[in-house]
Design an enzyme around this catalytic site. Structure first.
Site, PDB file in Angstrom:
ATOM      1  N   PRO A 242      37.073  33.688  46.873  1.00 10.25           N
ATOM      2  CG  PRO A 242      37.655  32.050  48.498  1.00 10.25           C
ATOM      3  CD  PRO A 242      38.264  33.539  47.716  1.00 10.25           C
ATOM      4  CB  CYS A 243      31.840  33.978  45.070  1.00  7.10           C
ATOM      5  SG  CYS A 243      30.992  32.316  44.689  1.00  7.10           S
ATOM      6  CG  ASN A 244      31.631  30.492  49.839  1.00  8.49           C
ATOM      7  OD1 ASN A 244      32.532  30.773  49.019  1.00  8.49           O
ATOM      8  ND2 ASN A 244      31.291  29.099  50.102  1.00  8.49           N
TER       9      ASN A 244
END
Length: 390
Positions: free
Chosen positions: A94-96
């Site tokens: 996940p890149c959030n």
């Protein structure tokens, strides 16, 4: 050689579709080498809609048992009676917390530490190679320390790493999407001469980039295509869009005062931004409020999800499951399959001993490690923790 692949954070299957499409040819005869390829073994994601999309398109069944839906924290990594042996592994963690448009919490955020489950898979399974993907903002998170920390942990699993910032428009993708992809070759294989090299860009002249217009209109989207419902807008929004030229956004000078947005703070360039038909699209995203849905260069509306999927290089017969917003999220968070295919094919050629055009990687792991050492060797443990938490 057919590599059996496991995947974490699989989303709707962009990486896996790229792996599935990856083929290599005999350099002499030009025939496809049928005994070289990548097969899906198991995958995991927490989003039920994404899992159903993955199952339907990659496995042929929305409820396929090889797709393990649920939090990665609950996945029995290492239990090979459930998650069988694999030869390769991929994970777009996940890149959030690393995105340039997010709050940039890095390793200290809710999603930042999730890469560690990929590290656990590498330690437990020791696949021949892996591919990890994240946003370009990873290189600057936590003052650059998050990227180095992740590289060190991946390297410590026993892999020779080749991290590179891929600018997908240079690889024929109709979108300015820049992502860090890390390819790891297991050390014993690297010592035997298996050396991955970054595949060279396919397009070097910006005037030859594939445009948003080309991607969406050539060929026309079939009338019965799934996920192609036209969005609805208020008359006010349509009127505002009529004043915005292709490539412009909600802050364009021609918009009358009574139609301007009353927003305090930064004027984000992606708000009500219309595509420029003569250029690749700007980055397709998976979330955001009103005005962030990407807008047609000519028609007074946002793009349909199928048009967004075209910009991400998903084929028209790839059916996304879920509500319109759920599908939007899946498409925006995915890796463009055609971009993934290029990287997977380069890996297959590496193992098959087939030469291909390459370019220098963006990052040198050893130089990054030395930089970290120089910056932090004189700091106390408390000072290091303070800097790392910035």
């Amino acid at each position: 050689m057919i590599f059996k692949k496991g995947e974490l954070f699989s989303g709707p299957g962009g990486l896996s579709l790229g792996a599935k499409m990856a083929k290599i040819k005999d350099p002499t005869s030009g025939e496809i080498l049928k005994d070289w390829g990548i097969e899906h073994k198991w995958a995991n994601d927490y989003d039920p809609d994404a899992c159903s999309t993955f199952g339907k398109n990659i496995c042929g069944d929305p409820d396929d048992s090889s797709v393990h839906c649920g939090p990665v924290e609950n996945l029995p990594i290492g239990d090979k009676s459930i998650l069988g042996e694999i030869d390769c592994f991929s994970f777009g963690f996940p890149c959030n917390d690393y995105s340039q448009v997010g709050e940039k919490h890095g390793l200290n955020g809710k999603f930042g530490p999730l890469y560690s489950y990929g590290v656990k898979v590498l330690r437990e399974y020791q696949p021949k190679f892996f591919i990890a993907e994240n946003v370009g903002g990873l290189q600057s998170a936590n003052e650059g320390q998050a990227f180095i920390q992740i590289l060190l942990e991946l390297q410590d699993c026993g892999y020779t790493l080749t991290p590179h910032l891929y600018k997908f428009e240079e690889y024929g993708i109709p979108q300015a999407r820049h992502r860090i992809i890390m390819v790891g070759i297991r050390n014993d294989l690297a010592e035997e001469g298996i050396e991955f090299k970054v595949p060279a860009p396919l397009v070097t002249d910006p005037s030859d980039y594939k445009t948003a217009y080309d991607a969406i209109t050539n060929p026309p989207i079939p009338e019965d295509a799934s996920n192609n419902e036209l969005p609805k807008h208020t008359e006010r929004v349509k009127k505002m869009l009529s004043y915005i030229p292709p490539g412009g956004n909600a802050w364009h000078a021609d918009i009358p005062e009574e139609l301007r947005l009353k927003v305090k703070g930064a004027k984000l360039s992606s708000i009500y931004k219309r595509l420029d038909p003569k250029r690749p699209s700007y980055t397709v995203t998976g979330s955001g409020g009103g005005g962030t849905h990407m807008y047609h260069w000519n028609e007074l509306r946002a793009l349909t999800n199928r048009e967004r999927a075209r910009l991400q290089t998903f084929p028209d017969d790839y059916v996304f499951i879920g509500s319109r917003e759920a599908v939007r999220k899946q498409i925006g968070m995915a890796v463009p399959p055609q971009g993934a295919q290029i990287v997977f094919e380069a890996v297959l050629k590496t193992f098959a001993g087939i030469p291909y055009k390459s370019t220098d990687p963006s990052f040198d792991v050893e130089i990054l490690k030395e930089k970290q050492k120089l910056l932090f060797e004189d700091l106390s443990p408390d000072q290091k923790q303070f800097v790392f938490n910035i």
